[in-house]
Scaffold this active site. Structure first.
Site: not given
Length: 497
Positions: A174, A293
């Protein structure tokens, strides 16, 4: 209006083989996922390695494949050398992502040896937040190289002669998010990831790498980030990561139960970017997608561990509606089997997870069941499905079919998965097989008295699958009725099996 949904399939209408790695999980050093979750030497269930046998037995029933570790946000401050060598000499460090104390007693050897015993495909994430490409390449040497060089010899000195041959590596986590340690622009991250991937593949050319894509669909850089990163990392990136957490914050159940349509859209948008970059750079290799995710998460946002070990963070309680959404994620991955090659349910125990521990007790949550029901029937080729039936208009996702469906063909068997998104009406379905019809069928239904039905410590079996009644009509069609707010997983057998 006929309430029946007709699903039409043909074995020639193939999307592609279902990659078993889409049935992966995610084990991050967050809250009680590792400590008091998978690893708890003080538990009555601890095995000789200090791992909880009850948790591992439940995870084994899910047939999970690619297991991502050690993070997540955690990895952007993690230095893998802290987690090797004698346990008593490993440092306890302040872990800033979740404001926790990390004892490093569960490190590279503990995770990879566990993965080997369980049969998980290990998937390691490297630190590109506070770490450097050289550190990432050294970790590949430590895990994958034969002895004879510095880090491989250190592995042997720590008790492991043979390399583990870790096949999957995430290039950070991320990195587009301002919450991330080492957050960077697409240009800065792309160049760093390219250098890391290049050095890692010089150590082991067989590994597959995952470049960070957009971490949310709502970010200002969504899409443009992915394009810039792919242009910079180039052929050194085998996959592009997607992340997605969903929930019913608006209290609109009809809208929430249609969220699978937005998962389809996210996959198709990411794939379009991958194809566009492939065309503009004239690369022969297609970058595929890694949904590393995904889950339901919207009730518990406690992320401050108070610098404690194994704090209680993000411990979500799930209901039947959440289970139907989890099923839709997996159905979307199957429908896009040509491009979605890896996916990791975040996470596997205690932290937004299908399993929850309390002392030596273990609770199986509602979202456990659709994962297991689909994973049990995952082998084969995903087929395109023509859906003809009632629809529902939603606030966020437009008009969607009442029945969300996916089909996998495996020789003489067809595996059917279907969600009835309606909370008030049953959904009769008929499956038409243009390749010759069906001879028999059987399956499981997941439903309960209401969409908010929940498994709890006092009543752990409220949401459980039951046998489904599947009949074959005179024309060889498979017929089954889905109750309101339910999920079906069925096996249909063709006459020529």
């Amino acid at each position: 209006m006929d309430p029946t949904t007709t699903l039409t399939i043909h074995p020639a209408f193939a999307v592609g083989p279902v990659d078993e790695r889409i049935f992966g999980g995610f084990l991050e050093h967050l809250g009680r996922a590792v400590y008091e979750g998978v690893h708890d030497p003080a538990s009555a269930h601890a095995d000789e390695h200090g791992n909880r046998r009850d948790v591992l037995d439940a995870l084994e029933r899910l047939w999970m494949t690619a297991m991502r570790w050690p993070g997540g946000n955690f990895v952007s401050g993690y230095h893998w050398r802290d987690g090797i060598g004698p346990v008593e000499r490993r440092p306890v460090v302040r872990e800033p992502a979740w404001k926790s104390a990390e004892p490093n007693t569960f490190g590279t050897h503990e995770f990879l040896d566990l993965a080997e015993r369980i049969g998980w495909t290990p998937m390691l994430a490297v630190n590109l937040g506070t770490g450097a490409p050289e550190e990432a390449a050294d970790w590949v040497e430590y895990t994958n190289a034969p002895t004879g060089t510095r880090w491989a010899d250190e592995r042997a000195a720590n008790g492991r002669d043979e390399p583990w041959r870790v096949p999957l590596w995430c290039l950070g986590n991320e990195m587009d998010g301002p919450w991330q340690l080492g957050h960077a622009s697409a240009e800065v991250y792309g160049r760093l990831a390219q250098q890391a991937a290049m050095q890692m593949k010089l150590v082991d050319p067989t590994i597959e790498t995952v470049a960070c894509g957009s971490s949310t669909v709502d970010s200002a850089t969504y899409g443009t980030w992915d394009r810039q990163v792919l242009e910079l990392v180039g052929g050194d990136a085998d996959h592009l990561s997607l992340h997605r957490y969903v929930g019913n914050l608006a209290g609109d159940l009809d809208d929430y139960l249609a969220v699978g349509a937005s998962v389809d859209r996210q996959i198709e948008e990411a794939d379009a970017i991958c194809r566009a970059v492939q065309a503009s750079t004239r690369r022969r290799k297609r970058t595929t997608l890694c949904f590393d995710e995904w889950n339901v998460w919207y009730r518990n946002f406690d992320m401050d561990g108070g610098w404690q070990r194994a704090p209680h963070l993000l411990e979500e309680t799930y209901d039947l509606a959440d289970a139907l959404v989890v099923a839709q994620f997996l159905l979307s991955f199957i429908r896009h089997a040509d491009v979605v090659k890896i996916a990791n349910l975040a996470q596997v125990v205690s932290v937004i997870a299908p399993l929850l521990t309390r002392g030596d007790d273990l609770l199986v949550q509602s979202i456990y069941h659709p994962f297991r029901m689909i994973s049990d029937r995952r082998a084969g080729i995903a087929l395109r499905v023509a859906v003809d039936g009632p629809t529902v208009a939603t606030r966020s996702h437009g008009t969607v079919p009442v029945v969300d469906a996916a089909v996998v063909a495996d020789g003489g068997e067809v595996h059917l998965f279907a969600v009835n998104r309606s909370t008030g009406q049953a959904a009769p379905i008929r499956v038409t097989h243009l390749g010759g019809g069906f001879a028999a069928g059987s399956g499981e239904l997941l439903t309960a008295g209401s969409p908010d039905a929940t498994n709890g410590w006092e009543h752990p079996d409220v949401v459980q699958p039951v046998a489904a009644e599947v009949t074959i009509d005179d024309e060889g069609g498979a017929v089954v009725e889905l109750p309101p707010h339910s999920f079906l997983a069925a096996k249909l057998v063709t006459p020529h099996r």
